[in-house]
Design a protein around this motif. Structure first.
Motif, PDB file in Angstrom:
ATOM      1  N   ASP A 416      37.498  71.312  36.095  1.00 49.83           N
ATOM      2  CA  ASP A 416      38.936  71.114  36.283  1.00 49.83           C
ATOM      3  C   ASP A 416      39.172  69.857  37.117  1.00 49.83           C
ATOM      4  OD1 ASP A 416      39.616  73.521  34.954  1.00 49.83           O
ATOM      5  OD2 ASP A 416      39.147  74.661  36.772  1.00 49.83           O
ATOM      6  N   ILE A 417      40.149  69.067  36.692  1.00 54.85           N
ATOM      7  CA  ILE A 417      40.471  67.845  37.435  1.00 54.85           C
ATOM      8  C   ILE A 417      41.907  67.434  37.087  1.00 54.85           C
ATOM      9  CG2 ILE A 417      39.641  66.218  35.689  1.00 54.85           C
ATOM     10  CD1 ILE A 417      38.524  64.513  38.005  1.00 54.85           C
ATOM     11  N   SER A 418      42.531  66.755  38.002  1.00 57.42           N
ATOM     12  CA  SER A 418      43.897  66.278  37.765  1.00 57.42           C
ATOM     13  C   SER A 418      43.891  64.791  37.440  1.00 57.42           C
ATOM     14  CB  SER A 418      44.767  66.523  38.996  1.00 57.42           C
ATOM     15  OG  SER A 418      44.341  65.717  40.078  1.00 57.42           O
ATOM     16  N   LEU A 419      44.896  64.365  36.713  1.00 57.82           N
ATOM     17  CA  LEU A 419      45.050  62.938  36.421  1.00 57.82           C
ATOM     18  C   LEU A 419      45.245  62.156  37.715  1.00 57.82           C
ATOM     19  CD1 LEU A 419      45.369  60.674  34.298  1.00 57.82           C
ATOM     20  CD2 LEU A 419      47.824  61.182  34.294  1.00 57.82           C
ATOM     21  N   GLU A 448      45.120  70.202  28.426  1.00 56.13           N
ATOM     22  CA  GLU A 448      45.866  69.460  29.450  1.00 56.13           C
ATOM     23  C   GLU A 448      47.234  70.121  29.629  1.00 56.13           C
ATOM     24  OE1 GLU A 448      48.969  66.851  30.759  1.00 56.13           O
ATOM     25  OE2 GLU A 448      48.584  66.952  28.591  1.00 56.13           O
ATOM     26  N   ASN A 449      47.559  70.394  30.903  1.00 56.48           N
ATOM     27  CA  ASN A 449      48.837  71.023  31.217  1.00 56.48           C
ATOM     28  C   ASN A 449      49.400  70.383  32.472  1.00 56.48           C
ATOM     29  OD1 ASN A 449      51.046  72.712  31.348  1.00 56.48           O
ATOM     30  ND2 ASN A 449      49.894  74.397  32.298  1.00 56.48           N
ATOM     31  N   ASP A 450      50.504  69.665  32.307  1.00 54.56           N
ATOM     32  CA  ASP A 450      51.180  69.047  33.441  1.00 54.56           C
ATOM     33  C   ASP A 450      50.214  68.145  34.221  1.00 54.56           C
ATOM     34  OD1 ASP A 450      53.345  68.413  35.001  1.00 54.56           O
ATOM     35  OD2 ASP A 450      53.084  70.127  36.352  1.00 54.56           O
ATOM     36  N   GLU A 451      49.441  67.341  33.467  1.00 53.14           N
ATOM     37  CA  GLU A 451      48.505  66.360  34.019  1.00 53.14           C
ATOM     38  C   GLU A 451      47.318  66.995  34.747  1.00 53.14           C
ATOM     39  OE1 GLU A 451      50.569  63.406  36.284  1.00 53.14           O
ATOM     40  OE2 GLU A 451      51.445  62.472  34.493  1.00 53.14           O
ATOM     41  N   TYR A 452      47.036  68.252  34.446  1.00 53.49           N
ATOM     42  CA  TYR A 452      45.832  68.918  34.948  1.00 53.49           C
ATOM     43  C   TYR A 452      44.943  69.246  33.749  1.00 53.49           C
ATOM     44  CZ  TYR A 452      47.516  69.397  39.723  1.00 53.49           C
ATOM     45  OH  TYR A 452      47.943  69.126  41.000  1.00 53.49           O
ATOM     46  N   LYS A 465      28.738  68.288  35.915  1.00 53.17           N
ATOM     47  CA  LYS A 465      28.996  69.603  36.497  1.00 53.17           C
ATOM     48  C   LYS A 465      30.210  69.630  37.423  1.00 53.17           C
ATOM     49  CE  LYS A 465      24.247  71.405  36.392  1.00 53.17           C
ATOM     50  NZ  LYS A 465      23.646  70.350  35.576  1.00 53.17           N
ATOM     51  N   ILE A 466      30.588  68.500  38.011  1.00 48.99           N
ATOM     52  CA  ILE A 466      31.642  68.493  39.030  1.00 48.99           C
ATOM     53  C   ILE A 466      32.715  67.479  38.657  1.00 48.99           C
ATOM     54  CG2 ILE A 466      30.092  69.258  40.877  1.00 48.99           C
ATOM     55  CD1 ILE A 466      29.833  66.369  41.761  1.00 48.99           C
ATOM     56  N   PRO A 467      33.893  67.551  39.284  1.00 46.20           N
ATOM     57  CA  PRO A 467      34.985  66.616  38.930  1.00 46.20           C
ATOM     58  C   PRO A 467      34.600  65.148  39.078  1.00 46.20           C
ATOM     59  CG  PRO A 467      35.845  68.436  40.235  1.00 46.20           C
ATOM     60  CD  PRO A 467      34.366  68.608  40.228  1.00 46.20           C
TER      61      PRO A 467
END
Length: 804
Positions: A416-419, A448-452, A465-467
């Motif tokens: 999981d990561i955000s824009l 993608e949902n609301d830039e996530y 494995k990680i953001p």
């Protein structure tokens, strides 16, 4: 990893880019390219020829005179020394004026009376490395397939027109150790999805594999995946030319159609395979277990190796038949007599594979991939593909079914990561559409949902494995060159050295001015050496997973490293060596605490200080020379009150020629001669060493130099000779002389030492020169005499000294 540019074109459309351009793009996106080579570069006038006739040379027992059709009006007569040349062959011919490897020009000449119009070439003469040439052609010419067109250039038939891209693959990108992995990477760069031919395996044999074999894995931690298939009724023969050239261009020697398929699948999928001669296994059972004490295995290279419990073995239920992940056994090797093979596809414990490979010095393409990791999602696919291709090339039949002894499915990883985080870490203003395009190019499924983003990582990219891994992927594909550049912000502060840094610079200047050279040694050493020459004892600091026993413990002293350097020099006839080192030592005082680092200085000298010349004689190094260098250093640093006391605390040093260095009642180091047994262990001659704890030294109050006017008044010198017991040291006597000498005593100098039978076995005579000076007035004789009387009285009372 050697990557075939033409092979890549089977999966992607690269018609609009050259191999050089592709290599540049790959280097800019994170996989370094060492070089791009095309084997035909530098060669010319090399064509396909047809040997119409080959007969023995009348004046030679090994030459043949050949009439060769090269596509011209007349045949060429060529004298050939290859033992395998024969009538009816299609061969590689270098015409007169041709250039072969090494820029050698081929000319028309005569060989034992016969005209030779060119050369029939071996693969080595074409530029192929000796280690990739098929053994059948290692000592002779290479024979092309019968459908090769006479007179055409030979390069394309041998894959020599294929640019080979050499990748320097880092351990975290083991996915690039396969053509499929590289195709995915190149596809992401050029926004293409690679297309792989999906071939359906057809099981044509009436047999079932359960009738032929049972397979068991004793411990699934050793072999998380292990499956087998059987192909029967095979004909072992040479592989087709396309397969041989792909292997040779990848640096692998072709053997036969079965072994070559295992290597081909290794290159294509990144999945190592091994093929056993089914009839030579010795049973209908395969057992994967650890080696037994005193157990042996003869590997494919004909070497008998002693294995043990630290090695994973493939056995026939009783005896080993392969060293898992590293090399197969000699007794189950596929040969020309083989008719059925059992194919192994597996994954093995990476750490054990690496240790076994290092233990036997058997580094292979397979072990390299097992060590770094393989794509667990394609183990079955690779096995099926190999079985199908072996059956196709060997006219065999795939036995129905496969045996799965152990299976570990790839872990499903979602990151999981955000824009906002992507843009913040990269300093960019990327839109969701741009990031979506990058994920599509990489072949990453995402929502993608609301830039996530929730990103599903494919099994072929087990390094992610990680953001932060996702941020790196976005940066690579977006282009590092396109990331914005900014100058650092903040106040510019003037630079400067700390007091200790300045002192260390002064130490270097002083020691190099004294004739020593700086050395830098490893901070890692053996457990034995780490405990030698220690000033402050503590627990050894051990590495959790050392690369070798020689570099498994952090040092507690610098001297063992200097002695290693000295031994290296002496072994190469550089006998006069003077070295110093400034570095950190490491002490573990409490097991739960972080190890303490301390700054130390070490010196070591051996051999001659001055070699014989017209103006001077040889001067060998000795204890007093090194002590003089150290005393000068201490004086220049402002540590004027350093005392030297004899000691036998260091077993590594000579018990009668070693002294502790004491400053303000605190031990700061030692100076002494290396013990003869220690010198013998390092294979060096008389050597003198010193080590000083700089942290303790710098913590003392070091005096700055005071520049004073030269005194107008003369100094007065007096000599005193003492007869004392042998066990009384020079330092003890000087301490008393300075204490009783008064304010005007400026210097004490020992100028004579005498021992002899006339004095007595337990006695020695020492003579000192004492200098007195009053900076304010001229000294009178009575003042000096009073001071000398006080000194004499104190020496008599403290040491029963006899004033002579």
């Amino acid at each position: 990893m050697l990557v075939s540019y033409k092979w890549l074109q089977d999966f992607l459309d690269l018609s609009q880019t050259t191999a050089i351009e592709l290599a540049d793009k790959m280097s800019r996106t994170g996989i370094e390219v060492e070089e791009v080579n095309t084997l035909q570069d530098g060669l010319k006038k090399i064509v396909v020829g047809y040997v119409k006739e080959a007969k023995a040379h009348e004046n030679s027992d090994h030459l043949s005179v050949c009439q060769v059709d090269v596509g011209e009006e007349e045949d060429y007569q060529i004298v050939c020394g290859a033992p395998n040349v024969a009538t009816g062959q299609k061969v590689v011919v270098a015409l007169p004026g041709a250039r072969i490897t090494g820029n050698i020009k081929i000319k028309k000449n005569k060989m034992r009376g016969e005209v030779s119009m060119g050369m029939i070439c071996s693969l080595e003469e074409m530029g192929f490395p000796e280690n990739v040439i098929p053994k059948a052609y290692a000592d002779g010419i290479y024979v092309l397939p019968s459908d090769a067109n006479v007179g055409e250039e030979a390069y394309a038939y041998l894959g020599m027109d294929d640019p080979i891209i050499e990748l320097s693959v880092t351990p975290n990108r083991a996915d690039a150790l396969s053509m499929m992995g590289v195709a995915h990477e190149v596809g992401a760069i050029y926004r293409q999805q690679p297309k792989f031919d999906k071939k359906i395996l057809k099981e044509t044999s009436s047999m079932s594999i359960q009738d032929l074999l049972t397979v068991r894995v004793e411990d699934e931690k050793d072999a998380p995946n292990y499956r087998m298939r059987v192909v029967e009724n095979l004909t072992i023969k040479e592989s087709p030319l396309w397969l041989q050239t792909r292997l040779m261009n990848a640096g692998i020697r072709p053997h036969n159609n079965v072994v070559d398929v295992t290597n081909y699948v290794l290159l294509l999928f990144g999945q190592p395979l091994h093929a056993f001669d089914y009839d030579k296994i010795g049973s209908k059972e395969i057992l994967v277990r650890r080696g037994l004490p005193e157990e042996t295995l003869m590997t494919l290279d004909g070497v008998e190796r002693k294995v043990g419990p630290e090695n994973i073995m493939i056995t026939n239920g009783q005896a080993p038949i392969a060293l898992a992940g590293v090399m197969g056994g000699f007794d189950s090797e596929v040969t020309e007599e083989t008719t059925s093979v059992a194919i192994e596809a597996a994954s093995f414990d990476p750490a054990l594979t690496r240790k076994t490979s290092a233990q036997f010095n058997l580094r292979s393409e397979s072990s390299a991939r097992f060590e770094k990791g393989i794509n667990l999602a394609t183990v079955q696919e690779a096995l099926d593909y190999a079985a199908m291709l072996m059956a196709e090339l060997g006219d065999g039949e795939v036995v129905a079914g496969e045996i799965v002894a152990s299976e570990t499915l790839p872990e499903q990883i979602i990151v999981d990561i955000s824009l906002e985080k992507i843009n913040r870490l990269l300093g960019t203003d990327l839109l969701t559409s741009e990031v979506n395009e990058i994920f599509d190019a990489l072949g990453f499924a995402y929502s993608e949902n609301d830039e996530y983003y929730a990103i599903e990582i494919p099994p072929r990219r087990w390094d992610i494995k990680i953001p932060e891994d996702i941020v790196e992927e976005v940066a690579r594909i977006y282009g590092y060159d396109d990331l914005p550049s900014t100058l650092p912000k903040g106040e510019a502060l003037p630079g400067g050295l700390t007091v200790n840094q300045q002192l260390i610079r002064e130490i270097r200047d002083i020691l190099e001015g004294s004739g020593l050279s700086e050395a830098i040694s490893y901070a890692l050493t053996t457990e034995e050496k780490a405990g030698q020459f220690v000033i402050q004892h503590g627990e050894n600091v051990k590495l959790a997973s050392p690369m070798s026993e020689d570099h498994s413990v952090m040092r507690q002293s610098l001297i063992s490293g200097l002695l290693t350097d000295m031994s290296y020099n002496v072994a190469r006839k550089n006998l006069n060596v003077a070295l110093y080192e400034i570095g950190n030592i490491f002490i573990q005082k409490e097991k739960k605490e972080i190890p303490e680092q301390r700054k130390h200085l070490a010196l070591a000298i051996t051999g001659l200080w001055h070699e014989k010349a017209w103006s001077e004689t040889n001067q060998s190094v000795d204890f007093y020379l090194l002590k003089g260098i150290v005393e000068n250093l201490m004086t220049m640093l402002g540590a004027e009150n350093v005392r030297y006391e004899a000691t036998v605390e260091y077993s590594e040093l000579h018990p009668g020629r070693t002294a502790k260095m004491i400053l303000n009642e605190e031990v700061i180091g030692f100076v002494g001669q290396l013990h003869p047994s220690m010198a013998k262990a390092y294979d060096i001659h008389d050597t003198f060493v010193c080590e000083i704890d700089l942290d303790i030294l710098f913590a003392q109050e070091l005096k700055n130099f005071d520049f004073k006017e030269v005194s107008k008044y003369p100094s007065v010198s007096r000599d005193i000779a003492l007869l004392v017991d042998k066990n009384i040291t020079n330092q003890q006597l000087i301490d008393v002389i300075r204490a009783k000498g008064g304010a005007y005593l400026k210097d004490v100098h020992l100028f004579d030492v005498f021992e002899g039978e006339k004095l007595g076995k337990a006695k020695k005579s020492l003579a000192y020169s004492l200098t007195f000076q009053n900076p304010a007035s001229t000294l009178v004789d009575e003042e000096v005499t009073q001071a000398m009387e006080k000194i004499s009285s104190a020496l008599e009372n403290n040491f029963s000294a006899e004033i002579r």
